[in-house]
Design a protein around this motif. Structure first.
Motif, PDB file in Angstrom:
ATOM      1  N   ARG A 117      81.594   6.237 -49.479  1.00 43.85           N
ATOM      2  CA  ARG A 117      80.281   5.877 -48.948  1.00 43.85           C
ATOM      3  C   ARG A 117      80.355   5.619 -47.449  1.00 43.85           C
ATOM      4  NH1 ARG A 117      77.746   1.574 -53.292  1.00 43.85           N
ATOM      5  NH2 ARG A 117      77.921   2.888 -55.138  1.00 43.85           N
ATOM      6  N   LEU A 118      79.195   5.717 -46.813  1.00 45.72           N
ATOM      7  CA  LEU A 118      79.062   5.425 -45.382  1.00 45.72           C
ATOM      8  C   LEU A 118      78.271   4.140 -45.237  1.00 45.72           C
ATOM      9  CD1 LEU A 118      78.118   8.973 -44.072  1.00 45.72           C
ATOM     10  CD2 LEU A 118      80.383   7.937 -44.278  1.00 45.72           C
ATOM     11  N   LYS A 119      78.614   3.397 -44.199  1.00 46.49           N
ATOM     12  CA  LYS A 119      77.944   2.117 -44.009  1.00 46.49           C
ATOM     13  C   LYS A 119      77.912   1.776 -42.526  1.00 46.49           C
ATOM     14  CE  LYS A 119      78.157  -2.502 -46.066  1.00 46.49           C
ATOM     15  NZ  LYS A 119      78.969  -3.397 -46.909  1.00 46.49           N
ATOM     16  N   LYS A 120      76.865   1.095 -42.107  1.00 46.19           N
ATOM     17  CA  LYS A 120      76.773   0.584 -40.738  1.00 46.19           C
ATOM     18  C   LYS A 120      77.594  -0.699 -40.688  1.00 46.19           C
ATOM     19  CE  LYS A 120      73.352  -1.085 -37.440  1.00 46.19           C
ATOM     20  NZ  LYS A 120      71.924  -1.405 -37.263  1.00 46.19           N
ATOM     21  N   MET A 121      78.863  -0.554 -40.324  1.00 49.30           N
ATOM     22  CA  MET A 121      79.770  -1.701 -40.283  1.00 49.30           C
ATOM     23  C   MET A 121      80.042  -2.076 -38.835  1.00 49.30           C
ATOM     24  SD  MET A 121      82.499  -1.013 -43.358  1.00 49.30           S
ATOM     25  CE  MET A 121      82.839   0.728 -43.147  1.00 49.30           C
ATOM     26  N   HIS A 122      79.842  -3.329 -38.507  1.00 47.39           N
ATOM     27  CA  HIS A 122      80.043  -3.791 -37.128  1.00 47.39           C
ATOM     28  C   HIS A 122      81.460  -4.299 -36.890  1.00 47.39           C
ATOM     29  CE1 HIS A 122      75.859  -3.341 -36.008  1.00 47.39           C
ATOM     30  NE2 HIS A 122      75.528  -3.933 -37.136  1.00 47.39           N
ATOM     31  N   THR A 123      82.151  -4.694 -37.951  1.00 47.02           N
ATOM     32  CA  THR A 123      83.470  -5.301 -37.758  1.00 47.02           C
ATOM     33  C   THR A 123      84.595  -4.508 -38.394  1.00 47.02           C
ATOM     34  OG1 THR A 123      83.185  -6.665 -39.728  1.00 47.02           O
ATOM     35  CG2 THR A 123      82.495  -7.617 -37.613  1.00 47.02           C
ATOM     36  N   ARG A 124      84.291  -3.385 -39.016  1.00 44.32           N
ATOM     37  CA  ARG A 124      85.327  -2.592 -39.678  1.00 44.32           C
ATOM     38  C   ARG A 124      85.100  -1.107 -39.454  1.00 44.32           C
ATOM     39  NH1 ARG A 124      87.640  -6.404 -42.470  1.00 44.32           N
ATOM     40  NH2 ARG A 124      86.494  -7.942 -43.646  1.00 44.32           N
ATOM     41  N   TRP A 125      86.203  -0.352 -39.413  1.00 43.29           N
ATOM     42  CA  TRP A 125      86.109   1.108 -39.366  1.00 43.29           C
ATOM     43  C   TRP A 125      86.076   1.670 -40.772  1.00 43.29           C
ATOM     44  CZ3 TRP A 125      84.403   2.616 -35.075  1.00 43.29           C
ATOM     45  CH2 TRP A 125      84.833   2.060 -33.871  1.00 43.29           C
ATOM     46  N   GLY A 126      86.658   0.948 -41.693  1.00 42.57           N
ATOM     47  CA  GLY A 126      86.678   1.379 -43.071  1.00 42.57           C
ATOM     48  C   GLY A 126      87.095   0.238 -43.962  1.00 42.57           C
ATOM     49  N   SER A 127      86.848   0.394 -45.250  1.00 42.53           N
ATOM     50  CA  SER A 127      87.316  -0.587 -46.219  1.00 42.53           C
ATOM     51  C   SER A 127      87.527   0.113 -47.547  1.00 42.53           C
ATOM     52  CB  SER A 127      86.336  -1.759 -46.352  1.00 42.53           C
ATOM     53  OG  SER A 127      85.108  -1.309 -46.899  1.00 42.53           O
ATOM     54  N   CYS A 128      88.308  -0.533 -48.412  1.00 44.49           N
ATOM     55  CA  CYS A 128      88.664   0.075 -49.687  1.00 44.49           C
ATOM     56  C   CYS A 128      88.602  -0.967 -50.784  1.00 44.49           C
ATOM     57  CB  CYS A 128      90.079   0.656 -49.603  1.00 44.49           C
ATOM     58  SG  CYS A 128      90.638   1.424 -51.134  1.00 44.49           S
ATOM     59  N   ASN A 129      87.836  -0.673 -51.820  1.00 46.99           N
ATOM     60  CA  ASN A 129      87.838  -1.476 -53.035  1.00 46.99           C
ATOM     61  C   ASN A 129      88.829  -0.797 -53.963  1.00 46.99           C
ATOM     62  OD1 ASN A 129      87.256  -2.271 -55.738  1.00 46.99           O
ATOM     63  ND2 ASN A 129      85.308  -3.105 -55.037  1.00 46.99           N
ATOM     64  N   THR A 130      90.022  -1.382 -54.099  1.00 49.47           N
ATOM     65  CA  THR A 130      91.088  -0.713 -54.844  1.00 49.47           C
ATOM     66  C   THR A 130      90.791  -0.641 -56.334  1.00 49.47           C
ATOM     67  OG1 THR A 130      92.331  -2.792 -54.936  1.00 49.47           O
ATOM     68  CG2 THR A 130      92.873  -1.260 -53.154  1.00 49.47           C
ATOM     69  N   ARG A 131      90.099  -1.632 -56.885  1.00 47.83           N
ATOM     70  CA  ARG A 131      89.785  -1.595 -58.323  1.00 47.83           C
ATOM     71  C   ARG A 131      88.827  -0.463 -58.641  1.00 47.83           C
ATOM     72  NH1 ARG A 131      88.929  -7.588 -58.461  1.00 47.83           N
ATOM     73  NH2 ARG A 131      91.000  -8.447 -58.710  1.00 47.83           N
ATOM     74  N   ALA A 132      87.767  -0.353 -57.856  1.00 44.02           N
ATOM     75  CA  ALA A 132      86.769   0.708 -58.086  1.00 44.02           C
ATOM     76  C   ALA A 132      87.201   2.033 -57.468  1.00 44.02           C
ATOM     77  CB  ALA A 132      85.427   0.269 -57.519  1.00 44.02           C
ATOM     78  N   ARG A 133      88.265   1.992 -56.651  1.00 42.96           N
ATOM     79  CA  ARG A 133      88.727   3.176 -55.902  1.00 42.96           C
ATOM     80  C   ARG A 133      87.580   3.729 -55.055  1.00 42.96           C
ATOM     81  NH1 ARG A 133      93.763   4.363 -57.660  1.00 42.96           N
ATOM     82  NH2 ARG A 133      93.831   6.427 -56.725  1.00 42.96           N
ATOM     83  N   ARG A 134      86.877   2.790 -54.398  1.00 46.82           N
ATOM     84  CA  ARG A 134      85.730   3.132 -53.558  1.00 46.82           C
ATOM     85  C   ARG A 134      86.104   2.905 -52.097  1.00 46.82           C
ATOM     86  NH1 ARG A 134      82.377  -0.719 -54.917  1.00 46.82           N
ATOM     87  NH2 ARG A 134      81.677   0.385 -56.764  1.00 46.82           N
ATOM     88  N   ILE A 135      85.840   3.909 -51.268  1.00 47.37           N
ATOM     89  CA  ILE A 135      86.142   3.823 -49.839  1.00 47.37           C
ATOM     90  C   ILE A 135      84.844   3.884 -49.048  1.00 47.37           C
ATOM     91  CG2 ILE A 135      87.194   5.066 -47.895  1.00 47.37           C
ATOM     92  CD1 ILE A 135      89.494   5.790 -49.783  1.00 47.37           C
ATOM     93  N   TRP A 136      84.726   2.975 -48.091  1.00 48.56           N
ATOM     94  CA  TRP A 136      83.589   2.943 -47.169  1.00 48.56           C
ATOM     95  C   TRP A 136      84.088   3.345 -45.797  1.00 48.56           C
ATOM     96  CZ3 TRP A 136      78.655   1.570 -48.658  1.00 48.56           C
ATOM     97  CH2 TRP A 136      78.515   0.926 -49.888  1.00 48.56           C
ATOM     98  N   LEU A 137      83.298   4.135 -45.078  1.00 45.25           N
ATOM     99  CA  LEU A 137      83.604   4.497 -43.696  1.00 45.25           C
ATOM    100  C   LEU A 137      82.463   4.045 -42.797  1.00 45.25           C
ATOM    101  CD1 LEU A 137      84.911   8.164 -44.098  1.00 45.25           C
ATOM    102  CD2 LEU A 137      86.262   6.075 -43.921  1.00 45.25           C
ATOM    103  N   SER A 138      82.798   3.620 -41.598  1.00 48.32           N
ATOM    104  CA  SER A 138      81.799   3.201 -40.619  1.00 48.32           C
ATOM    105  C   SER A 138      81.082   4.410 -40.033  1.00 48.32           C
ATOM    106  CB  SER A 138      82.472   2.427 -39.487  1.00 48.32           C
ATOM    107  OG  SER A 138      81.567   2.247 -38.411  1.00 48.32           O
TER     108      SER A 138
END
Length: 195
Positions: A117-138
């Motif tokens: 998924r894409l997200k308007k993130m102000h403090t991160r370039w990316g994040s990962c929910n390891t349980r759901a195996r979901r990755i967010w990109l800024s």
């Protein structure tokens, strides 16, 4: 420094402070050792963080709605857009290239995300929910060279092997992308951080 329900020691370099959050169970000696290792990084990047903060304040003071030049994959484009238009532009470009980048890097890393998924993130370039195996990109990533986005993808995919920033995690990143440090350093001290 704050103690939180986190797994790792986390650092955030701000214009006027180095913020540290630590797990509640960690010893004072471990905290001191981790901070001592991070001080050279903080000193090396502080001027850049402060300068960027000051530029943002000046820009905000001048006008929050003024059109500004657009960077795409690190190259200035011959268009100007408002802030909201720029975000839509970045979202569109990142969404269009993201499937091919994940297709390229997932086999290299040997880890596959269930959801991206894409997200308007102000403090991160990316994040990962390891349980759901979901990755967010800024959605701000398209302002930087494409290799920066590839590095963030590799970084987050490596969290599917290692949920922390251990030596083994960084070894996995280096194996997948030997020149990762160049792109990591380009993003370091900018708006976002990686988790």
């Amino acid at each position: 420094m704050t103690k939180k329900r986190v797994k790792n020691i986390n650092f955030r370099l701000k214009p006027y402070a180095l913020m540290v959050s630590v797990p509640v169970f960690i010893s004072t000696a471990q905290i001191e050792q981790a901070v001592a290792k991070r001080i050279p990084w903080a000193l090396a990047n502080h001027a850049q963080v402060l300068e960027q903060h000051q530029r943002k304040q000046i820009h905000s003071a001048q006008s929050s709605t003024a059109d500004s030049p657009v960077l795409l994959w690190g190259t200035e484009q011959s268009i100007t857009l408002s802030h909201d238009e720029k975000l839509a532009y970045y979202r569109q470009h990142l969404a269009s290239i993201m499937p091919s980048l994940f297709e390229k890097w997932q086999p290299v890393v040997g880890a596959y995300a269930n959801e991206i998924r894409l997200k308007k993130m102000h403090t991160r370039w990316g994040s990962c929910n390891t349980r759901a195996r979901r990755i967010w990109l800024s959605i701000y990533l398209p302002a930087y060279p494409i290799e920066c986005t590839e590095y963030v993808i590799v970084h987050e995919l490596c969290h599917l092997h290692h949920a922390n920033h251990s030596h083994a995690f960084w070894q996995t990143v280096a194996t997948a992308m030997p020149d990762y440090r160049h792109w990591h350093d380009m993003l370091a001290g900018r708006t976002g951080q990686l988790d």
